[in-house]
Design a protein around this motif. Structure first.
Motif, PDB file in Angstrom:
ATOM      1  N   LEU A  94       8.418  24.098   9.987  1.00  0.00           N
ATOM      2  CA  LEU A  94       8.447  23.905  11.424  1.00  0.00           C
ATOM      3  C   LEU A  94       8.393  25.193  12.227  1.00  0.00           C
ATOM      4  N   ALA A  95       7.545  26.086  11.814  1.00  0.00           N
ATOM      5  CA  ALA A  95       7.306  27.292  12.593  1.00  0.00           C
ATOM      6  C   ALA A  95       6.226  27.034  13.637  1.00  0.00           C
ATOM      7  N   ARG A  96       5.362  26.056  13.332  1.00  0.00           N
ATOM      8  CA  ARG A  96       4.236  25.777  14.228  1.00  0.00           C
ATOM      9  C   ARG A  96       4.213  24.329  14.666  1.00  0.00           C
ATOM     10  N   CYS A  97       3.698  24.135  15.861  1.00  0.00           N
ATOM     11  CA  CYS A  97       3.489  22.775  16.347  1.00  0.00           C
ATOM     12  C   CYS A  97       2.413  22.112  15.481  1.00  0.00           C
ATOM     13  N   VAL A  98       2.729  20.943  14.940  1.00  0.00           N
ATOM     14  CA  VAL A  98       1.750  20.282  14.077  1.00  0.00           C
ATOM     15  C   VAL A  98       0.596  19.718  14.892  1.00  0.00           C
ATOM     16  N   ARG A  99       0.830  19.534  16.190  1.00  0.00           N
ATOM     17  CA  ARG A  99      -0.227  18.957  17.010  1.00  0.00           C
ATOM     18  C   ARG A  99      -1.223  20.012  17.467  1.00  0.00           C
ATOM     19  N   CYS A 100      -0.730  21.207  17.848  1.00  0.00           N
ATOM     20  CA  CYS A 100      -1.659  22.150  18.473  1.00  0.00           C
ATOM     21  C   CYS A 100      -1.618  23.567  17.882  1.00  0.00           C
ATOM     22  N   ASN A 101      -0.843  23.784  16.820  1.00  0.00           N
ATOM     23  CA  ASN A 101      -0.884  25.054  16.079  1.00  0.00           C
ATOM     24  C   ASN A 101      -0.180  26.215  16.775  1.00  0.00           C
ATOM     25  N   THR A 102       0.530  25.954  17.855  1.00  0.00           N
ATOM     26  CA  THR A 102       1.240  27.029  18.563  1.00  0.00           C
ATOM     27  C   THR A 102       2.613  27.250  17.916  1.00  0.00           C
ATOM     28  N   PRO A 103       3.031  28.521  17.740  1.00  0.00           N
ATOM     29  CA  PRO A 103       4.390  28.744  17.216  1.00  0.00           C
ATOM     30  C   PRO A 103       5.435  28.098  18.137  1.00  0.00           C
ATOM     31  N   ILE A 104       6.371  27.368  17.551  1.00  0.00           N
ATOM     32  CA  ILE A 104       7.366  26.685  18.384  1.00  0.00           C
ATOM     33  C   ILE A 104       8.579  27.579  18.621  1.00  0.00           C
ATOM     34  N   GLU A 105       9.335  27.225  19.655  1.00  0.00           N
ATOM     35  CA  GLU A 105      10.480  28.035  20.081  1.00  0.00           C
ATOM     36  C   GLU A 105      11.735  27.176  20.089  1.00  0.00           C
ATOM     37  N   ASN A 106      12.868  27.847  19.897  1.00  0.00           N
ATOM     38  CA  ASN A 106      14.130  27.113  19.985  1.00  0.00           C
ATOM     39  C   ASN A 106      14.327  26.590  21.397  1.00  0.00           C
ATOM     40  N   LEU A 107      14.977  25.448  21.473  1.00  0.00           N
ATOM     41  CA  LEU A 107      15.237  24.834  22.770  1.00  0.00           C
ATOM     42  C   LEU A 107      16.711  24.483  22.796  1.00  0.00           C
ATOM     43  N   ASP A 108      17.403  24.842  23.886  1.00  0.00           N
ATOM     44  CA  ASP A 108      18.830  24.537  23.845  1.00  0.00           C
ATOM     45  C   ASP A 108      19.068  23.047  24.025  1.00  0.00           C
ATOM     46  N   ARG A 109      20.213  22.631  23.508  1.00  0.00           N
ATOM     47  CA  ARG A 109      20.481  21.214  23.370  1.00  0.00           C
ATOM     48  C   ARG A 109      20.488  20.507  24.728  1.00  0.00           C
ATOM     49  N   ALA A 110      21.066  21.151  25.721  1.00  0.00           N
ATOM     50  CA  ALA A 110      21.141  20.519  27.046  1.00  0.00           C
ATOM     51  C   ALA A 110      19.743  20.224  27.582  1.00  0.00           C
ATOM     52  N   ALA A 111      18.847  21.185  27.406  1.00  0.00           N
ATOM     53  CA  ALA A 111      17.471  20.979  27.881  1.00  0.00           C
ATOM     54  C   ALA A 111      16.781  19.896  27.057  1.00  0.00           C
ATOM     55  N   ALA A 112      17.017  19.924  25.764  1.00  0.00           N
ATOM     56  CA  ALA A 112      16.380  18.925  24.903  1.00  0.00           C
ATOM     57  C   ALA A 112      16.842  17.520  25.265  1.00  0.00           C
ATOM     58  N   CYS A 113      18.128  17.391  25.580  1.00  0.00           N
ATOM     59  CA  CYS A 113      18.701  16.066  25.804  1.00  0.00           C
ATOM     60  C   CYS A 113      18.176  15.370  27.056  1.00  0.00           C
ATOM     61  N   THR A 114      17.553  16.117  27.947  1.00  0.00           N
ATOM     62  CA  THR A 114      16.938  15.454  29.089  1.00  0.00           C
ATOM     63  C   THR A 114      15.586  14.849  28.704  1.00  0.00           C
ATOM     64  N   ARG A 115      15.108  15.168  27.512  1.00  0.00           N
ATOM     65  CA  ARG A 115      13.748  14.727  27.149  1.00  0.00           C
ATOM     66  C   ARG A 115      13.641  13.921  25.879  1.00  0.00           C
ATOM     67  N   VAL A 116      14.730  13.770  25.138  1.00  0.00           N
ATOM     68  CA  VAL A 116      14.645  12.990  23.898  1.00  0.00           C
ATOM     69  C   VAL A 116      15.499  11.734  24.044  1.00  0.00           C
ATOM     70  N   PRO A 117      15.261  10.738  23.189  1.00  0.00           N
ATOM     71  CA  PRO A 117      16.085   9.527  23.251  1.00  0.00           C
ATOM     72  C   PRO A 117      17.574   9.862  23.047  1.00  0.00           C
ATOM     73  N   GLU A 118      18.424   9.037  23.619  1.00  0.00           N
ATOM     74  CA  GLU A 118      19.858   9.314  23.595  1.00  0.00           C
ATOM     75  C   GLU A 118      20.397   9.452  22.163  1.00  0.00           C
ATOM     76  N   TYR A 119      19.958   8.575  21.256  1.00  0.00           N
ATOM     77  CA  TYR A 119      20.508   8.647  19.892  1.00  0.00           C
ATOM     78  C   TYR A 119      20.124   9.957  19.222  1.00  0.00           C
ATOM     79  N   VAL A 120      18.973  10.503  19.592  1.00  0.00           N
ATOM     80  CA  VAL A 120      18.559  11.791  19.022  1.00  0.00           C
ATOM     81  C   VAL A 120      19.465  12.893  19.553  1.00  0.00           C
ATOM     82  N   CYS A 121      19.709  12.858  20.841  1.00  0.00           N
ATOM     83  CA  CYS A 121      20.608  13.842  21.457  1.00  0.00           C
ATOM     84  C   CYS A 121      21.984  13.783  20.810  1.00  0.00           C
ATOM     85  N   GLU A 122      22.456  12.575  20.528  1.00  0.00           N
ATOM     86  CA  GLU A 122      23.808  12.424  19.972  1.00  0.00           C
ATOM     87  C   GLU A 122      23.904  12.839  18.515  1.00  0.00           C
TER      88      GLU A 122
END
Ligand SMILES: [Zn+2]
Length: 158
Positions: A94-122
């Motif tokens: 998981l160093a690269r986006c499988v969809r577009c080949n761009t190196p991915i970056e860490n995302l803090d949990r608070a920011a992620a939780c506004t965009r993923v399903p609740e069970y994933v956040c939990e």
């Protein structure tokens, strides 16, 4: 010094292989719409190993470094490339986006939780995001799934 991981360009028949190589951290251009001349030019310009299922292309003269992929099955394709290129099955999960080949970056949990399903956040603690297409990853789940699939292919991750 470790040998550099080769970069690849995959022809239109090899989309699933391209995705899997990205999962292993490889830089892969998936040239879905390129014709033969474009594939060759692109491979040469960026010093990418050309991955192809096209036997007609193999008959061209002065091909850049390339690998003819034998199987129709992406599992066998991946195995062939891993073995032929001596790729390590593990370090760059998981160093690269499988969809577009761009190196991915860490995302803090608070920011992620506004965009993923609740069970994933939990249930997840670590997240990553593709800065180019915005896809969000939660590595624990993705990596576990990937390890199982690789084991089924006979490619045990370290
Ligand atoms: Zn992306």
């Amino acid at each position: 010094m470790a040998t550099a991981t080769p970069m690849f360009i995959a022809d239109a028949a090899l989309g699933r292989l391209a995705t899997w190589l990205r999962l292993l951290g490889c830089d892969v251009v998936y040239a879905r719409a390129a014709d033969e001349a474009e594939l060759i030019r692109h491979a040469r310009a960026e010093q990418r190993v050309l991955l192809t299922r096209n036997t007609r292309l193999l008959r061209r003269r002065a091909l850049p470094p390339h690998l003819f992929v034998h199987s129709d099955d992406f599992r066998l394709q991946l195995k062939q490339v891993v073995e032929a290129c001596g790729l390590r099955v593990a370090p760059a999960f998981l160093a690269r986006c499988v969809r577009c080949n761009t190196p991915i970056e860490n995302l803090d949990r608070a920011a992620a939780c506004t965009r993923v399903p609740e069970y994933v956040c939990e249930t997840q603690t670590a997240f990553a995001r593709c800065p180019s297409c915005g896809r969000i990853y939660w590595p624990a789940t993705h990596v576990a799934r990937m390890r199982r699939e690789l084991a089924r292919m006979g490619l045990q991750a370290d």
